[in-house]
Every structure is written in C-alpha cells, then in structure tokens.
Scaffold this active site. Structure first.
Site, PDB file in Angstrom:
ATOM      1  N   GLY A 163       0.720  -1.254   0.128  1.00 41.42           N
ATOM      2  CA  GLY A 163      -0.033  -0.075   0.149  1.00 41.42           C
ATOM      3  C   GLY A 163       0.946   1.492   0.098  1.00 41.42           C
ATOM      4  N   LYS A 207       0.809  -9.524  -0.276  1.00 39.35           N
ATOM      5  CA  LYS A 207      -0.170 -10.830  -0.402  1.00 39.35           C
ATOM      6  C   LYS A 207      -0.447 -11.168  -1.668  1.00 39.35           C
ATOM      7  CE  LYS A 207      -3.144 -11.251   3.273  1.00 39.35           C
ATOM      8  NZ  LYS A 207      -4.407 -10.902   3.988  1.00 39.35           N
ATOM      9  N   SER A 212      -4.915   1.244   0.012  1.00 41.29           N
ATOM     10  CA  SER A 212      -4.548   2.814  -0.426  1.00 41.29           C
ATOM     11  C   SER A 212      -4.997   3.161  -2.056  1.00 41.29           C
ATOM     12  CB  SER A 212      -3.255   2.832  -0.424  1.00 41.29           C
ATOM     13  OG  SER A 212      -2.573   2.374   0.685  1.00 41.29           O
ATOM     14  N   ARG A 225     -15.725  11.703  12.703  1.00 41.63           N
ATOM     15  CA  ARG A 225     -15.970  10.651  12.141  1.00 41.63           C
ATOM     16  C   ARG A 225     -17.120   9.912  13.193  1.00 41.63           C
ATOM     17  NH1 ARG A 225     -12.262   8.115   7.513  1.00 41.63           N
ATOM     18  NH2 ARG A 225     -13.255   9.294   5.794  1.00 41.63           N
ATOM     19  N   SER A 271      -4.763   9.322   7.019  1.00 44.33           N
ATOM     20  CA  SER A 271      -4.212   8.023   6.854  1.00 44.33           C
ATOM     21  C   SER A 271      -3.076   8.329   5.871  1.00 44.33           C
ATOM     22  CB  SER A 271      -5.372   6.989   6.774  1.00 44.33           C
ATOM     23  OG  SER A 271      -4.683   5.892   6.570  1.00 44.33           O
ATOM     24  N   LEU A 272      -3.438   8.790   4.361  1.00 47.28           N
ATOM     25  CA  LEU A 272      -2.533   8.545   3.391  1.00 47.28           C
ATOM     26  C   LEU A 272      -1.406   9.616   3.871  1.00 47.28           C
ATOM     27  CD1 LEU A 272      -4.831   9.317   0.344  1.00 47.28           C
ATOM     28  CD2 LEU A 272      -3.801   7.157   0.783  1.00 47.28           C
TER      29      LEU A 272
HETATM   30  C1  LIG Z   1     -12.564   2.978   0.476  1.00 49.22           C
HETATM   31  C2  LIG Z   1     -11.437   3.798   1.237  1.00 49.22           C
HETATM   32  C3  LIG Z   1     -11.289   5.125   1.183  1.00 49.22           C
HETATM   33  C4  LIG Z   1     -10.419   5.792   1.923  1.00 49.22           C
HETATM   34  N1  LIG Z   1     -10.166   7.256   1.717  1.00 49.22           N
HETATM   35  C5  LIG Z   1      -9.342   7.667   2.218  1.00 49.22           C
HETATM   36  C6  LIG Z   1      -9.047   9.171   2.138  1.00 49.22           C
HETATM   37  O1  LIG Z   1      -9.486   9.834   1.253  1.00 49.22           O
HETATM   38  N2  LIG Z   1      -7.782   9.812   2.699  1.00 49.22           N
HETATM   39  C7  LIG Z   1      -7.072   8.893   3.601  1.00 49.22           C
HETATM   40  O2  LIG Z   1      -6.027   9.745   4.225  1.00 49.22           O
HETATM   41  N3  LIG Z   1      -7.297   7.768   3.771  1.00 49.22           N
HETATM   42  C8  LIG Z   1      -8.339   7.006   3.161  1.00 49.22           C
HETATM   43  N4  LIG Z   1      -8.612   5.891   3.506  1.00 49.22           N
HETATM   44  C9  LIG Z   1      -7.942   4.873   4.510  1.00 49.22           C
HETATM   45  C10 LIG Z   1      -6.389   4.970   3.819  1.00 49.22           C
HETATM   46  O3  LIG Z   1      -6.540   4.738   2.627  1.00 49.22           O
HETATM   47  C11 LIG Z   1      -5.676   3.712   4.371  1.00 49.22           C
HETATM   48  O4  LIG Z   1      -5.923   3.456   5.619  1.00 49.22           O
HETATM   49  C12 LIG Z   1      -4.363   3.736   4.033  1.00 49.22           C
HETATM   50  O5  LIG Z   1      -3.953   3.771   2.604  1.00 49.22           O
HETATM   51  C13 LIG Z   1      -3.653   2.404   4.436  1.00 49.22           C
HETATM   52  O6  LIG Z   1      -2.425   1.881   3.862  1.00 49.22           O
HETATM   53  P1  LIG Z   1      -1.452   0.803   4.178  1.00 49.22           P
HETATM   54  O7  LIG Z   1      -0.321   1.011   3.337  1.00 49.22           O
HETATM   55  O8  LIG Z   1      -1.212   1.180   5.567  1.00 49.22           O
HETATM   56  O9  LIG Z   1      -2.386  -0.311   4.095  1.00 49.22           O
HETATM   57  P2  LIG Z   1      -3.016  -0.933   2.645  1.00 49.22           P
HETATM   58  O10 LIG Z   1      -2.983   0.286   1.647  1.00 49.22           O
HETATM   59  O11 LIG Z   1      -4.329  -1.715   3.065  1.00 49.22           O
HETATM   60  O12 LIG Z   1      -1.810  -1.854   1.987  1.00 49.22           O
HETATM   61  C14 LIG Z   1      -1.570  -3.180   2.982  1.00 49.22           C
HETATM   62  C15 LIG Z   1      -0.894  -4.043   2.012  1.00 49.22           C
HETATM   63  O13 LIG Z   1      -0.470  -5.289   2.890  1.00 49.22           O
HETATM   64  C16 LIG Z   1      -0.541  -6.197   2.015  1.00 49.22           C
HETATM   65  N5  LIG Z   1      -0.769  -7.259   3.017  1.00 49.22           N
HETATM   66  C17 LIG Z   1      -1.973  -7.733   4.109  1.00 49.22           C
HETATM   67  N6  LIG Z   1      -1.541  -8.865   4.799  1.00 49.22           N
HETATM   68  C18 LIG Z   1      -0.298  -9.341   4.228  1.00 49.22           C
HETATM   69  C19 LIG Z   1       0.311 -10.163   4.514  1.00 49.22           C
HETATM   70  N7  LIG Z   1       0.075 -11.366   5.700  1.00 49.22           N
HETATM   71  N8  LIG Z   1       1.884 -10.548   4.084  1.00 49.22           N
HETATM   72  C20 LIG Z   1       2.072  -9.258   2.881  1.00 49.22           C
HETATM   73  N9  LIG Z   1       1.302  -8.599   2.449  1.00 49.22           N
HETATM   74  C21 LIG Z   1       0.314  -8.426   3.291  1.00 49.22           C
HETATM   75  C22 LIG Z   1      -1.941  -5.999   1.334  1.00 49.22           C
HETATM   76  O14 LIG Z   1      -2.153  -7.005   0.275  1.00 49.22           O
HETATM   77  C23 LIG Z   1      -1.649  -4.610   0.702  1.00 49.22           C
HETATM   78  O15 LIG Z   1      -0.629  -4.649  -0.320  1.00 49.22           O
HETATM   79  C24 LIG Z   1      -9.629   4.853   2.640  1.00 49.22           C
HETATM   80  C25 LIG Z   1      -9.930   3.803   2.761  1.00 49.22           C
HETATM   81  C26 LIG Z   1     -10.832   2.941   1.981  1.00 49.22           C
HETATM   82  C27 LIG Z   1     -10.787   1.527   2.203  1.00 49.22           C
END
Ligand SMILES: Cc1cc2nc3c(=O)[nH]c(=O)nc-3n(C[C@H](O)[C@H](O)[C@H](O)COP(=O)(O)OP(=O)(O)OC[C@H]3O[C@@H](n4cnc5c(N)ncnc54)[C@H](O)[C@@H]3O)c2cc1C
Length: 398
Positions: free
Chosen positions: A16, A38, A46, A270, A377-378
């Site tokens: 992500g 994964k 993301s 929220r 979060s982004l």
């Molecule tokens: C529909 C939606 C709209 C949103 N809108 C906004 C917004 O406008 N602004 C904002 O700031 N936030 C927003 N959010 C929240 C934000 O997008 C997420 O919280 C943030 O992008 C999470 O990023 P991350 O990199 O932590 O995780 P993710 O983007 O979820 O990435 C996690 C990664 O880990 C991988 N993974 C999972 N388990 C394993 C494993 N066991 N082994 C290896 N890899 C694994 C997944 O496949 C994925 O690639 C939104 C979320 C959603 C769902």
C-alpha cells in the site's frame, strides 16, 4: 544465514502507500530492498482512497493547528509526539509526492483545499476523487523503476530472529533481512465478515501481520477502536460498502432523516457523525432501502455542479452508472466498517517495540489515537513510510 534464504538490508511487508513509501525511500538511500506482498502490488486499501490527504497549506492554517484538530478529534488520546511529526512533515511529504509525479488538483494558483470533518481550516488536498489511486500509481512507478525486488502473492507467514537478522517466511520464500518494515494495513475486511457487516476495505485487510508481531512481543494500542465510515453506500446494491467520499459533505451535502431534517453537524468528527446516524435510525427517524436495510439520506443535491465536476467525478460516474444521479436526488447512506484506528506502538523513527522491526500506515497505532480524521491516513502512510524506510536502512547498516 540459511543457504536457501535470500538476503536483503530491508524487507518491507505490504504494497500500500506506506509500504511503497518505505521501500522507495530505503531503495533511494542505497539499500538492497525486498518488498513482499499478499497479492499484486495494486491490491490494497490505499488505491481505493478517494477523498484526499491533509496538509496545512492554507493561509489561516499551520502544522500546530492541524495537530490540535487531531488531538480534539482523537478525544485527547493521540500520541502527540507522533502527531507533531505527522503535521510537521506534511508539506514536505506533499512535495515529495509531487516530485514523484502526483498532480494535486489546483485552483487560483494554489491547491484546491477542502475542509474535512473535525478540521478548523480547509486542509484537504485532492486528486479529483481518486487521490489514493494517483498516489499509489506514482509510488509504484518509482518502486518499479528502482533496483528493489518484489515478491508477489507472498504473504508473510512467519517472522523470527536468527543470528541477529530477521528471517521471514513469505509465500514459498525465506528471506533474511537486517530490518523489517511492517506495512500490511488494518483488519476491517476480516472484522466486518466476522460481524456480518459491510466494509469499505479490500479483502486483503485481514490483520494477521499485526498478530504475528504481537505474538513476537511487540506492543500494540487501541486495537479495539475500529472506525465506521459515516457514509457507506446503502443503495443500490452494487454501491453497498462503497465509501461515499467525505468531500461530498465538504462541498455542501448534508445528512437528513426521513422527514428531510438535518439531525447532526455533517462535518463533525467521524465517530460523532456515525453515532448520530445510528441514533437517528434507532429513534425510528431513518429510512429503509428497497432491500430492507437501515439508512438515512445524504442530500447530495446541495453540491454545486461546478464543485462536483472537479472534485467528485468518480463518485458521480459510479452512481450515474448505477442509475442514480446524486445531483438530482438524495442518496441512501449508513455507516460501514472502515479503519483500524489503533495498531502497533511506534516511536518517532517508526520503530516498534521490537528492535529492528518498523511499522507504518494503518498497522501502526498512536497517530490518530482512538478516532482518526479523514485525510490523515494517506498522510501517515507517506510521512511514516519515508521515516521507516530511511531508519530501517540506517539500523540495518549499523
Ligand atoms: C475506500 C477507502 C477510502 C479511503 N479514503 C481515504 C482518504 O480519502 N484519505 C485518507 O487519508 N485515507 C483514506 N482511506 C484510508 C487509507 O486509504 C488507508 O488507511 C491507508 O491507505 C492504508 O495504507 P497502508 O499502506 O497502511 O495499507 P494498505 O493500503 O491496506 O496496504 C496493505 C498491504 O499489505 C498487504 N498485506 C496484507 N496482509 C499481508 C501479509 N500477510 N503479507 C504480506 N502482505 C500483506 C496487502 O495486500 C496490501 O498490499 C480510505 C480507505 C478506504 C478503504
């Protein structure tokens, strides 16, 4: 090192925004980096993020004001050391994304800024209403243009410390690395399935990496604090679980009950807005979708067409494709499970309580306390992803 294990300075888990920001930062600083994820690189929450990313660029705004808004929205539970890093590094995170090619929507010579729930100033930068897609695409391009190694369809299954290195079992591979960055996101998809509810999340949001870290002794906080997105799509059926961007409310949409009355501040924090919807329905003032689900209305007809065209084109396309024009009729909405507020405890270097194990993005806790503001979060992914990548390399080499 075992003979069959491949060896890297830094291993990043997850692709992500946070994992990619960490991987790109470590690789550009000279590390031998592996990224294991994964599914495909694109499979994550993301990429689904629409609304935007916060940074205090407004003339009436500052990092300190942004930090105070977070403190209030978190009900004074956020870790202010992390919050100060988040808001203080926000502008440089935006400029870094621009250097990678992200083009934020502009107007009048500056960024087009929207006000999101709980904010005291307009602070939300957007790329139309596909901000997450734009950010992850540029991060992915940067990662793929570098010398790092991707392991796809390679979920983390086991992690252990062996001879001063971290050994990870990812899919069928064994990898040894000086340091690990955990960026595997939250668990709201799995949690919604367990509760029989709808979720906005990608099916990969299942939380097992948090469990692996906690089993190794990593500290976690606020794991029970899950956030509902106040505006899940409730009808038509193919929009159920869709997160209606909060920018609809920033640009004038309001929540109304069956009688057409506003029953809450639509731009409140929220948790407050979600609770107000639950309460209104409980009092019998809600509406019912054609398939019998509870809901209230989001009156999107109040959004000026000029704002919708610039800032909500994707949302309009999705609804119009489903036969509903949100600028002509109100839409059904109800809260849906969306975000894991808490997570692994980290310090300002993004290191967990396990030495050499870093965490960034939704898997980490503290930055939002028990209630996140949208758009942070982004930002957290980029600010702490960059820190995690750089610091993981430094430690791997020390
Ligand atoms: C529909 C939606 C709209 C949103 N809108 C906004 C917004 O406008 N602004 C904002 O700031 N936030 C927003 N959010 C929240 C934000 O997008 C997420 O919280 C943030 O992008 C999470 O990023 P991350 O990199 O932590 O995780 P993710 O983007 O979820 O990435 C996690 C990664 O880990 C991988 N993974 C999972 N388990 C394993 C494993 N066991 N082994 C290896 N890899 C694994 C997944 O496949 C994925 O690639 C939104 C979320 C959603 C769902």
């Amino acid at each position: 090192m075992s003979e069959s294990a491949r060896s890297f300075d830094v291993l990043v888990i997850g692709s992500g925004a946070s994992g990619l920001a960490a991987a790109v930062s470590a690789e550009r600083a000279g590390a031998r980096v592996a990224l294991a994820t994964k599914g495909s690189l694109q499979a994550n929450n993301s990429s689904k993020a629409q609304g935007g990313i916060q940074a205090s660029f407004g003339a009436d705004d500052s990092p300190e004001q942004h930090a105070q808004d977070i403190w209030r929205s978190s009900h004074e539970t956020a870790d202010m050391r992390l919050v100060e890093v988040l808001t203080g590094d926000a502008q440089s995170a935006i400029h870094w994304l621009e250097e990678l090619g992200v083009e934020f929507t502009r107007e009048d010579g500056g960024y087009r800024l929207a006000k999101c729930g709980g904010a005291s100033a307009k602070r939300l930068l957007q790329v139309g209403d596909r901000t997450g897609h734009a950010i992850t695409k540029q991060l992915r391009d940067a990662w793929e243009a570098g010398s790092g190694t991707s392991f796809l369809n390679a979920p983390l299954k086991e992690l252990s410390e062996v001879d001063g290195l971290w050994r990870a079992r990812v899919g069928e591979q064994t990898i040894d690395a000086g340091t690990i960055v955990l960026a595997a996101g939250g668990r709201c998809y799995a949690e919604a399935e367990r509760r029989g509810e709808l979720s906005t999340n990608h099916p990969n949001a299942t939380g097992e990496v948090t469990r692996i870290a906690v089993d190794l002794g990593a500290e976690a906080r606020d794991l029970d604090a899950l956030q509902y997105h106040p505006n899940g799509g409730a009808w038509p059926s193919n929009m159920q679980g869709y997160s209606i961007p909060e920018t609809t409310r920033a640009y004038g949409a309001v929540l109304v009950n069956a009688e057409g009355e506003e029953f809450t501040d639509s731009l409140g924090p929220r948790d407050a807005v979600s609770q107000a919807i639950f309460d209104e329905v409980e009092k019998g003032n809600g509406v019912t979708t054609p398939d019998g689900r509870p809901a209230v209305y989001l009156d999107t007809t109040r959004i000026p067409e000029s704002d919708a065209d610039v800032s909500l084109p994707y949302m309009l396309r999705r609804y119009r494709g489903a036969g509903i024009d949100p600028l002509r009729e109100k839409i059904y909405t109800y809260p849906v499970l969306h975000y894991q507020n808490g997570g692994l405890v980290i310090d300002t270097d993004a290191e967990t309580t396990l030495e050499g194990v870093y965490a960034c993005g939704e898997i980490a806790g503290g930055t939002h306390g028990r209630n996140r503001m949208m758009g942070n979060s982004l930002l957290e992914c980029v600010v702490f992803g960059r820190r995690a990548g750089r610091n993981a390399l430094e430690k791997a080499r020390s």
